[in-house]
Design an enzyme around this catalytic site. Structure first.
Site, PDB file in Angstrom:
ATOM      1  N   LYS A  21      24.800 -56.126  20.845  1.00  0.00           N
ATOM      2  CA  LYS A  21      26.093 -56.592  21.365  1.00  0.00           C
ATOM      3  C   LYS A  21      26.588 -57.809  20.590  1.00  0.00           C
ATOM      4  O   LYS A  21      27.752 -57.857  20.183  1.00  0.00           O
ATOM      5  CB  LYS A  21      25.906 -56.926  22.848  1.00  0.00           C
ATOM      6  CG  LYS A  21      27.140 -57.382  23.568  1.00  0.00           C
ATOM      7  CD  LYS A  21      26.990 -57.160  25.063  1.00  0.00           C
ATOM      8  CE  LYS A  21      26.185 -58.234  25.768  1.00  0.00           C
ATOM      9  NZ  LYS A  21      26.863 -59.543  25.809  1.00  0.00           N
ATOM     10  N   ASP A 315      18.485 -64.353  27.183  1.00  0.00           N
ATOM     11  CA  ASP A 315      18.996 -63.225  27.973  1.00  0.00           C
ATOM     12  C   ASP A 315      17.875 -62.368  28.559  1.00  0.00           C
ATOM     13  O   ASP A 315      18.126 -61.498  29.394  1.00  0.00           O
ATOM     14  CB  ASP A 315      19.905 -62.341  27.107  1.00  0.00           C
ATOM     15  CG  ASP A 315      21.191 -63.069  26.717  1.00  0.00           C
ATOM     16  OD1 ASP A 315      21.579 -64.025  27.415  1.00  0.00           O
ATOM     17  OD2 ASP A 315      21.805 -62.683  25.703  1.00  0.00           O
ATOM     18  N   LYS A 342      25.403 -68.177  33.286  1.00  0.00           N
ATOM     19  CA  LYS A 342      25.544 -66.860  32.643  1.00  0.00           C
ATOM     20  C   LYS A 342      26.393 -65.961  33.555  1.00  0.00           C
ATOM     21  O   LYS A 342      27.093 -66.457  34.415  1.00  0.00           O
ATOM     22  CB  LYS A 342      24.159 -66.265  32.368  1.00  0.00           C
ATOM     23  CG  LYS A 342      23.348 -67.052  31.334  1.00  0.00           C
ATOM     24  CD  LYS A 342      23.970 -66.963  29.956  1.00  0.00           C
ATOM     25  CE  LYS A 342      23.199 -67.742  28.918  1.00  0.00           C
ATOM     26  NZ  LYS A 342      23.915 -67.808  27.635  1.00  0.00           N
TER      27      LYS A 342
END
Ligand code: S3P
Length: 429
Positions: A21, A315, A342
């Site tokens: 991504k 992440d 986040k």
């Protein structure tokens, strides 16, 4: 969407994770301001990248689907046009922050907004340095929150110590710096993912890295288009690497996976925990290191992580917490206060949801403590519309003693729309 899951007898097979991504966002944004056409193959299939693409189309860039990716027709340094409406970054902070950098250098008005989660995420971190560079840029709540409004124009370079190790912030400034007068130097407190730096260099920018200092000297010539095949996303692969390590009857192989050292903390930490994990066929793809990774059922033990490791796996912390539930002993994660801002407050939501599944998990102001040894029992939990939490809960379900029901399971679409299908493919019995 509700997902009901039971632990399968085995987890077995090979899969290719979706395109990375972070790299995909950069490939379409930077190719949009290059002079000429580029083919971006194997881009991320998630909704976040589609948000970036629709914003760039609204700014006049031709991006069309072709084969296994997109052709981006770059408009050069001066070719972007004012968008006819508010730009919608949806759930994607990467879209909003990187485009804020780009639009700060464009001589027109832009307004960027997003979904309720994105509208609660901090934007002061980009607004402040972009304003120092000469942009007129504002946000809601005294310039701290989206929507943000930008009247871009002539910028000048800055010498700026980044207050946080954020690749989104670093990239926003570097993109603005391409258009500025004079050089820009950034200092990173800790290394963060360096995809922007690698790609800018490959496209002909004058960018130098020395220790924690990054210097970009703008050129009058536009960036050269860069054809690339995007490596598999290690942040998506992380769910299967963890599942393979904690499921008692597993052998999983992940092929074509990015292993950029600024992203591969999950591999190092799973190994530190005792995972039976092998990296094979290391090679380069589009300026990024990739490899195939195999993992088998392993006996894990708790670890302590902090400092430089955190940006390398920021992440992956929700799924790492699931690994820690299955491990013997205690795992302590500190120095990860960024998790609070986040897609959800990932310290609060990870603690809340893993506790519902039987975890003995505690939040710290900047981390999580997980008391392992028991493994999840199952139960009813919620994704909080956070893609990475939804997938981490899915991995917990793979080893839970009872049934697990996950509400809001469609959140995976943001980065990995095929996640539940891939889970079914790997699960047997
Ligand atoms: C990203 C950087 C990280 C990461 C995010 C993607 C990027 O955020 O959490 O998912 O593509 O640059 P920060 O830079 O805000 O830490």
């Amino acid at each position: 969407m509700k997902k009901s899951l039971k632990s399968p007898k085995s987890l077995y097979g090979e899969l290719t994770p979706p395109g990375d991504k972070s790299i995909s966002h950069r490939a379409v944004i930077l190719n949009s301001i290059a002079q000429g056409e580029a083919m971006v193959r194997n881009p991320s299939p998630g909704a976040d990248l589609l948000a970036t693409i629709s914003c760039l189309r609204a700014l006049g860039v031709g991006i069309k689907e072709a084969g296994d990716g997109f052709i981006v027709r770059g408009v050069g340094r001066d070719g972007l046009k004012e968008a006819p409406d508010v730009l919608d970054a949806a759930n994607s902070a990467t879209t909003m922050r990187l485009l804020a950098g780009l639009l700060s250098a464009q001589p027109f008005l832009s307004i960027i907004s997003g979904d309720p989660s994105l509208r609660s995420r901090p934007m002061g971190r980009v607004i402040y340095p972009l304003r120092m560079m000469g942009a007129e840029i504002w946000g809601r709540e005294r310039d701290s929150l989206p929507p943000i409004a930008i009247r871009g124009g002539r910028l000048h370079g800055i010498d700026y110590p980044l207050p946080i190790p954020s690749a989104q912030l670093k990239s926003a400034i570097l993109i603005a710096a391409l258009f500025a007068e004079g050089k820009t130097t950034l200092q990173e407190p800790l290394p963060s993912r360096d995809h922007t730096e690698r790609m800018l260099r490959a496209m002909g920018a004058d960018l130098k890295v020395s220790g924690n200092r990054i210097t970009l000297t703008p050129r009058d010539t536009p960036l050269s288009p860069l054809d690339m095949s995007v490596p598999g996303d290690i942040s998506s692969a992380a769910f299967w690497l963890t599942a393979g390590a904690i499921h008692p009857n597993a052998r999983v192989r992940i092929v074509n996976c990015g292993i950029n050292p600024t992203r591969s903390g999950i591999i190092d930490v799973l190994k530190m925990m005792g995972a039976n994990l092998k990296i094979e066929n290391q090679r380069m793809e589009g300026g990024e290191p990739i490899a195939d990774i195999s993992v088998e059922s392993s006996r894990l033990h708790g670890v302590e992580i902090d400092g430089e490791m955190i940006p390398r796996l920021i992440d992956e912390i929700p799924v790492l917490a699931v690994a820690a539930m299955a491990a013997q002993g205690t795992t302590i994660i500190r120095g990860a206060g960024e998790l609070r801002v986040k897609e959800s407050d990932r310290i609060a939501t990870t603690v809340e949801e893993l506790s519902r599944l039987g975890g003995r998990v505690e939040g710290l102001p900047d981390g999580i403590v997980i008391n392992g040894g028991m493994g999840p029992v199952g139960g009813h939990c919620h994704s909080h519309n956070d893609h990475r939490l939804a997938m981490a809960l899915g991995v917990a379900a793979l080893i839970a003693r009872g049934e697990t029901v996950i509400d809001g399971a469609e959140a995976v679409d943001v980065s990995y729309p095929g996640f539940w299908q891939d889970m079914e493919r790997l699960s047997e019995g």
